[in-house]
Design an enzyme around this catalytic site. Structure first.
Site, short mmCIF file in Angstrom:
data_model
loop_
_atom_site.label_atom_id
_atom_site.label_comp_id
_atom_site.label_asym_id
_atom_site.label_seq_id
_atom_site.Cartn_x
_atom_site.Cartn_y
_atom_site.Cartn_z
N TYR A 18 0.85 -1.20 0.00
CA TYR A 18 0.00 0.00 0.00
C TYR A 18 0.88 1.24 0.00
O TYR A 18 1.84 1.31 0.77
CB TYR A 18 -0.92 0.03 1.23
CG TYR A 18 -2.36 0.00 0.83
CD1 TYR A 18 -2.88 1.01 0.02
CD2 TYR A 18 -3.20 -1.05 1.19
CE1 TYR A 18 -4.20 0.97 -0.39
CE2 TYR A 18 -4.52 -1.09 0.78
CZ TYR A 18 -5.01 -0.08 -0.02
OH TYR A 18 -6.31 -0.10 -0.43
N GLU A 22 -0.48 4.82 -0.60
CA GLU A 22 -1.24 6.06 -0.85
C GLU A 22 -0.34 7.27 -0.64
O GLU A 22 0.41 7.34 0.33
CB GLU A 22 -2.44 6.14 0.08
CG GLU A 22 -3.61 5.34 -0.44
CD GLU A 22 -4.83 5.43 0.45
OE1 GLU A 22 -4.81 6.17 1.44
OE2 GLU A 22 -5.81 4.73 0.13
N ASP A 62 -4.91 14.09 -25.68
CA ASP A 62 -4.96 12.68 -25.28
C ASP A 62 -4.27 11.88 -26.38
O ASP A 62 -4.81 11.73 -27.48
CB ASP A 62 -6.43 12.27 -25.13
CG ASP A 62 -6.59 10.80 -24.75
OD1 ASP A 62 -5.61 10.03 -24.91
OD2 ASP A 62 -7.69 10.42 -24.33
N THR A 85 -2.40 6.38 -22.40
CA THR A 85 -2.34 5.03 -21.83
C THR A 85 -0.92 4.54 -22.07
O THR A 85 -0.16 5.12 -22.85
CB THR A 85 -3.33 4.07 -22.49
OG1 THR A 85 -3.15 4.14 -23.89
CG2 THR A 85 -4.76 4.39 -22.13
N LYS A 91 -0.83 0.85 -25.51
CA LYS A 91 -1.15 0.78 -26.95
C LYS A 91 0.18 0.81 -27.72
O LYS A 91 0.97 -0.11 -27.57
CB LYS A 91 -2.12 1.89 -27.32
CG LYS A 91 -3.46 1.75 -26.56
CD LYS A 91 -4.48 2.76 -26.98
CE LYS A 91 -5.82 2.54 -26.30
NZ LYS A 91 -6.03 3.40 -25.13
N ARG A 128 -1.15 -2.19 -18.89
CA ARG A 128 -2.37 -1.38 -18.87
C ARG A 128 -2.25 -0.28 -17.81
O ARG A 128 -1.81 -0.56 -16.69
CB ARG A 128 -3.58 -2.26 -18.54
CG ARG A 128 -4.20 -2.73 -19.77
CD ARG A 128 -5.27 -3.71 -19.75
NE ARG A 128 -5.12 -4.28 -21.07
CZ ARG A 128 -5.54 -3.68 -22.18
NH1 ARG A 128 -6.22 -2.55 -22.14
NH2 ARG A 128 -5.30 -4.23 -23.35
N1 DSN Z 1 -9.39 3.83 -26.80
C1 DSN Z 1 -10.22 2.67 -26.97
C2 DSN Z 1 -9.71 1.90 -28.14
O1 DSN Z 1 -9.22 2.59 -28.98
O2 DSN Z 1 -9.83 0.70 -28.29
C3 DSN Z 1 -10.32 1.97 -25.73
O3 DSN Z 1 -10.80 2.87 -24.76
#
Ligand code: DSN
Length: 416
Positions: free
Chosen positions: A51, A53, A197, A223, A226, A232
């Protein structure tokens, strides 16, 4: 026998089945990828027990000397890779990162303006069923009906009319380069903050294969999993003046304890992205996408906006078969071991269950070492499987060919 197989054969069997599924299919989902062994190792580590925090050296628990070290390393790597003043590496996902960035400087009821989900945006950019669309007033820009590209003059006109508090650039199904510089100018003119984003294109940005949003933005979110090929999770980058507000919005704003094992894995993947081999990888993602797009066009398929500049493309199924929809196409391709997702195309005349497009992307197949010749082969397989007069025998034949290729290019699990 592994300890998991011994302790929980049911879960072990499911994991084994997933390993087989990934090994024997090609993942053409543009947000998909295969992270490498060291990332997995860090993620499945002892840090999951701790933990923590708070933030490095400002925790609500003792015993955090190692989590402090790993989180600080991850922060430093994120700042160095993207050239940002500040990084928060705790968001559990891209949507959490976006939510925290809204909370950081916006009061409920403020207006945000992002890309229309139906034209390629993301649900966390103000879609009505997402918390971003419930808490904030929204305005959405789309693509030009003729070019199917973002029209920066129209976005400027709209921003000046709508006067949002936050302009959002970024997409989850847009095949063209995003002009972050133009977004920055519009935000300044409209007197609002800019959030970019880059969840889909973060790996391309890191490798210099897509223009950099950081100099133009107040906030950048991404993220990790990708094109960046990490675990993730999400990351927020921002200007120094927003650092405190962002950190407070993530914790205690929207999250409690951070996932330090995932943060360790993020750190590993960020180091991988700094390696010269990652530049080669990111370049190959794009050249493969170009090769796949050209092969699809040569077979007579229409692609939204006529092609791609990045890692993905949207195929207009009706351009070949007016009765074929995305759900049916993706199901058929899945039977042939080609995993894609059904997707709306801009101005899609159909409903959610019958969208007229599929989205194809090359990050995962590039990780497996496939090249331009394979992209032509994949386009040929897609074409065969989607032909209306094909039979189960055709699908089975394609599946066998795909699996043969998969065996030659296993999912990698080793380091550079
Ligand atoms: N951004 C989405 C995708 O492109 O698959 C998932 O949230």
């Amino acid at each position: 026998m592994t300890s998991l197989e011994k302790c929980d054969p049911q879960v072990a069997a499911i994991l084994a089945s997933e390993v087989k599924r990934q090994s024997e299919t090609l993942d053409l989902i543009s947000s998909g990828n295969h992270c490498r062994g060291p990332v997995m190792e860090a993620m499945g580590s002892v840090l999951t027990d701790k933990y923590a925090e708070g933030y490095p050296h400002r925790r609500y628990y003792c015993g955090n000397e190692n989590t402090d070290a790993v989180e600080q390393l991850c922060i430093d790597r994120a700042k160095a890779l993207f050239g940002a003043d500040h990084a928060n590496v705790q968001p559990h996902s891209g949507t959490s990162a976006n939510l925290a960035v809204y909370m950081a400087c916006l009061k409920p009821g403020a207006k945000i303006m992002g890309m229309n989900l139906a034209h390629g945006g993301h649900l966390s950019h103000g879609m009505h069923l997402n918390i971003s669309g419930m808490v904030y007033k929204t305005a959405h820009y789309g693509v030009d009906p003729k070019t199917e590209r973002l029209d920066m003059d129209e976005i400027r006109r709209m921003a000046l009319a709508e006067r949002p508090a936050r302009l959002i650039a970024g997409a989850s199904a847009y095949p063209r380069t995003i002009d972050f510089g133009a977004f920055g100018e519009i935000a300044r003119e409209a007197g609002c903050m800019l959030m970019c984003d880059i969840a889909h294109i973060a790996g391309l940005v890191a490798a210099g294969e897509h223009p950099d949003p950081v100099p133009h933005s107040d906030f950048v979110t991404t993220t990790n999993h990708k094109t960046l090929r990490g675990p993730r999770g999400g990351i927020i980058l921002c200007r120094a003046k927003y650092a405190e507000a962002v950190d407070r919005a993530v914790f205690p704003g929207i999250q409690g304890g951070p996932l330090e094992h995932v943060i360790a894995a993020k750190a590993v993947s960020l180091a991988e992205a700094m390696h010269p081999a990652f530049k080669t990888y990111a370049k190959a993602i794009r050249s493969n996408a170009t090769a796949l797009a050209e092969a699809m066009l040569a077979l007579g398929w229409r692609l939204v906006s006529g092609g791609t500049d990045n890692h993905l493309m949207l195929v207009d199924l009706h351009s070949r078969y007016p009765n074929l929809n995305g759900a049916e196409a993706s199901t058929r391709l899945s039977k042939a071991a080609l995993v894609v997702n059904s997707n709306p195309i801009p101005f899609d005349p159909t409903s959610i269950s019958k969208w007229s497009g599929i989205r194809l992307g090359t990050p995962a197949v590039t990780t497996r070492g496939l090249g331009a010749g394979h992209m032509k082969q994949i386009a040929g397989w897609i074409d065969r499987v989607l032909a209306p007069n094909n039979t189960e025998t055709t699908i089975a034949a394609v599946r066998a060919e795909v699996i043969d290729l998969c065996r030659l290019h296993p999912v990698p699990n080793s380091s550079y």
